[in-house]
Design a protein around this motif. Structure first.
Motif, mmCIF file in Angstrom:
data_model
loop_
_atom_site.group_PDB
_atom_site.id
_atom_site.type_symbol
_atom_site.label_atom_id
_atom_site.label_comp_id
_atom_site.label_asym_id
_atom_site.label_seq_id
_atom_site.Cartn_x
_atom_site.Cartn_y
_atom_site.Cartn_z
ATOM 1 N N GLU A 139 0.658 -1.386 -0.037
ATOM 2 C CA GLU A 139 -0.154 0.174 0.258
ATOM 3 C C GLU A 139 1.108 1.004 -0.612
ATOM 4 O OE1 GLU A 139 -0.843 0.783 4.851
ATOM 5 O OE2 GLU A 139 -2.717 -0.414 3.581
ATOM 6 N N ASN A 140 2.284 1.450 0.400
ATOM 7 C CA ASN A 140 3.082 2.349 0.219
ATOM 8 C C ASN A 140 4.393 2.673 0.193
ATOM 9 O OD1 ASN A 140 3.319 1.391 2.355
ATOM 10 N ND2 ASN A 140 3.386 2.570 3.607
ATOM 11 N N GLU A 141 4.469 1.611 -0.542
ATOM 12 C CA GLU A 141 6.059 1.054 -0.644
ATOM 13 C C GLU A 141 6.090 0.635 -2.248
ATOM 14 O OE1 GLU A 141 9.157 -0.679 2.097
ATOM 15 O OE2 GLU A 141 7.488 -2.538 1.506
ATOM 16 N N VAL A 142 6.764 1.398 -2.989
ATOM 17 C CA VAL A 142 7.238 1.161 -5.129
ATOM 18 C C VAL A 142 8.516 0.743 -5.223
ATOM 19 C CG1 VAL A 142 7.315 2.198 -7.426
ATOM 20 C CG2 VAL A 142 5.070 3.022 -5.596
ATOM 21 N N ARG A 143 8.736 -0.232 -6.248
ATOM 22 C CA ARG A 143 9.723 -0.332 -7.098
ATOM 23 C C ARG A 143 10.237 1.158 -8.132
ATOM 24 N NH1 ARG A 143 9.046 -5.522 -7.877
ATOM 25 N NH2 ARG A 143 8.575 -5.237 -9.829
ATOM 26 N N MET B 240 11.561 2.190 -3.048
ATOM 27 C CA MET B 240 11.199 3.814 -2.262
ATOM 28 C C MET B 240 9.557 3.590 -1.238
ATOM 29 S SD MET B 240 11.089 7.727 -4.143
ATOM 30 C CE MET B 240 12.302 6.762 -4.998
ATOM 31 N N THR B 241 9.543 4.167 0.001
ATOM 32 C CA THR B 241 8.566 3.943 0.872
ATOM 33 C C THR B 241 7.603 5.925 0.310
ATOM 34 O OG1 THR B 241 8.874 2.580 2.932
ATOM 35 C CG2 THR B 241 7.238 4.404 2.926
ATOM 36 N N LEU B 242 6.444 5.816 0.043
ATOM 37 C CA LEU B 242 6.026 6.974 -0.043
ATOM 38 C C LEU B 242 4.801 7.442 0.699
ATOM 39 C CD1 LEU B 242 5.005 5.942 -3.839
ATOM 40 C CD2 LEU B 242 7.587 7.529 -2.666
ATOM 41 N N GLY C 69 24.515 8.201 -0.515
ATOM 42 C CA GLY C 69 23.872 7.500 -0.281
ATOM 43 C C GLY C 69 22.605 7.331 0.392
ATOM 44 N N SER C 70 22.440 8.133 0.429
ATOM 45 C CA SER C 70 20.834 8.415 1.253
ATOM 46 C C SER C 70 19.908 7.643 0.262
ATOM 47 C CB SER C 70 20.776 9.980 1.449
ATOM 48 O OG SER C 70 19.089 9.719 0.997
ATOM 49 N N GLU C 71 18.779 6.647 1.498
ATOM 50 C CA GLU C 71 17.989 6.128 0.863
ATOM 51 C C GLU C 71 16.913 6.590 0.077
ATOM 52 O OE1 GLU C 71 16.335 3.927 4.240
ATOM 53 O OE2 GLU C 71 17.631 2.628 4.584
ATOM 54 N N ILE C 72 16.640 8.030 0.437
ATOM 55 C CA ILE C 72 15.858 8.719 -0.612
ATOM 56 C C ILE C 72 16.363 9.487 -0.993
ATOM 57 C CG2 ILE C 72 13.937 9.029 1.647
ATOM 58 C CD1 ILE C 72 15.187 11.287 2.248
ATOM 59 N N PHE D 180 15.801 14.879 -1.972
ATOM 60 C CA PHE D 180 13.726 15.227 -2.345
ATOM 61 C C PHE D 180 13.397 14.136 -1.061
ATOM 62 C CE2 PHE D 180 14.722 11.317 -4.584
ATOM 63 C CZ PHE D 180 14.056 10.578 -3.854
ATOM 64 N N ASP D 181 12.352 15.583 -0.804
ATOM 65 C CA ASP D 181 10.953 14.612 -0.076
ATOM 66 C C ASP D 181 10.388 13.481 -0.380
ATOM 67 O OD1 ASP D 181 9.738 14.177 2.056
ATOM 68 O OD2 ASP D 181 9.202 15.932 2.609
ATOM 69 N N PRO D 182 9.738 12.438 -0.030
ATOM 70 C CA PRO D 182 8.995 11.748 -0.575
ATOM 71 C C PRO D 182 7.786 12.267 -0.194
ATOM 72 C CG PRO D 182 10.674 10.223 1.236
ATOM 73 C CD PRO D 182 10.844 11.603 1.067
ATOM 74 N N ALA D 183 7.394 12.870 0.368
ATOM 75 C CA ALA D 183 5.819 13.497 0.900
ATOM 76 C C ALA D 183 5.790 14.526 -0.595
ATOM 77 C CB ALA D 183 5.785 14.449 1.997
ATOM 78 N N GLU D 184 6.900 15.158 -1.375
ATOM 79 C CA GLU D 184 6.623 15.512 -1.975
ATOM 80 C C GLU D 184 6.490 15.314 -3.792
ATOM 81 O OE1 GLU D 184 6.997 19.568 -1.931
ATOM 82 O OE2 GLU D 184 6.554 18.672 0.086
#
Length: 229
Positions: A125-129, A139-141, A170-173, A219-223
């Motif tokens: 419901e909130n993760e995308v490959r 990525m978790t959205l 190497g940030s995860e986001i 970036f911020d995933p919320a954006e």
């Protein structure tokens, strides 16, 4: 146009002819004015001038208008509400700001010039490959509605929400890429960032970057804006 009153319309310049045509259309005080690409044949500077004049006239006269154009910037400049037509149907209708910030489809986003898009597949419901070829990236959205496993999604990365970092952390986001080109466009530099062989982002910044330079996009995933079609 008083100084040109005794001239034939055919003796006027393109911009002057358009002013006459608009005056003629507004003279009967119509309830609805329909305009089909009225400024399409004019050069850029004249088009901007007449667009401002036309908007001022419509506001002052209180005349409602339907304005047809292929130029979304022109539509945003004059319209209180913009409708996107695709294959004879209204694909989306909203205020210019909402239409630009929240396109409902991949076609709408690309038509509006927003090409910083990566496709992916929902895992839950909130993760995308993300689709990066041989490189998998999960990525978790924060979607407005829960995603469905296996669902195809498109992620829109807005230019203004991306921060550039020249030292890779190497940030995860973060997304790592290489500067493809950096071209001065007058007000800013248009910078292409190659993230994968078939994935290129275009960003606009006040300062240019060196082609070939490694760069990280933070970036911020919320954006992120999520589109499903």
């Amino acid at each position: 146009m008083t100084a040109f009153a005794r001239r034939k319309v055919t003796e006027l310049s393109g911009g002057e002819q358009q002013r006459v045509a608009l005056a003629r259309a507004l003279a009967p005080e119509p309830h609805l004015l329909m305009l089909d690409e009225p400024l399409g044949a004019l050069d850029h500077t004249l088009r901007i001038t007449l667009l401002d004049e036309l908007k001022e006239l419509l506001v002052k006269s209180g005349t409602s208008a339907i304005y047809v154009t292929h130029d979304h910037e022109e539509a945003f400049s004059i319209g209180d509400r913009v409708a996107l037509l695709y294959e004879g149907a209204v694909l989306q209708s909203d205020t210019p700001e909402n239409l630009f910030r929240f396109p409902r489809s991949l076609w709408a986003a690309r038509f509006l010039g927003q090409n910083n898009i990566i496709s992916g597949t929902a895992l839950n419901e909130n993760e995308v490959r993300l689709d990066f070829g041989k490189r998998n990236r999960i990525m978790t959205l924060k979607p407005e509605y829960p995603l469905i496993a296996g669902q195809k999604v498109y992620l829109l990365f807005r230019d203004e929400s991306i921060q550039l970092q020249d030292e890779l952390s190497g940030s995860e986001i973060g997304l790592e890429g290489v500067v493809g080109r950096s071209v001065f466009k007058g007000n800013d530099f248009e910078i292409q960032i190659v993230l994968a062989p078939e994935i290129t982002f275009t960003l606009h910044r006040k300062n240019g970057l060196e082609p070939g330079q490694s760069i990280q996009l933070n970036f911020d995933p919320a954006e992120l804006h999520i589109m499903l079609t």
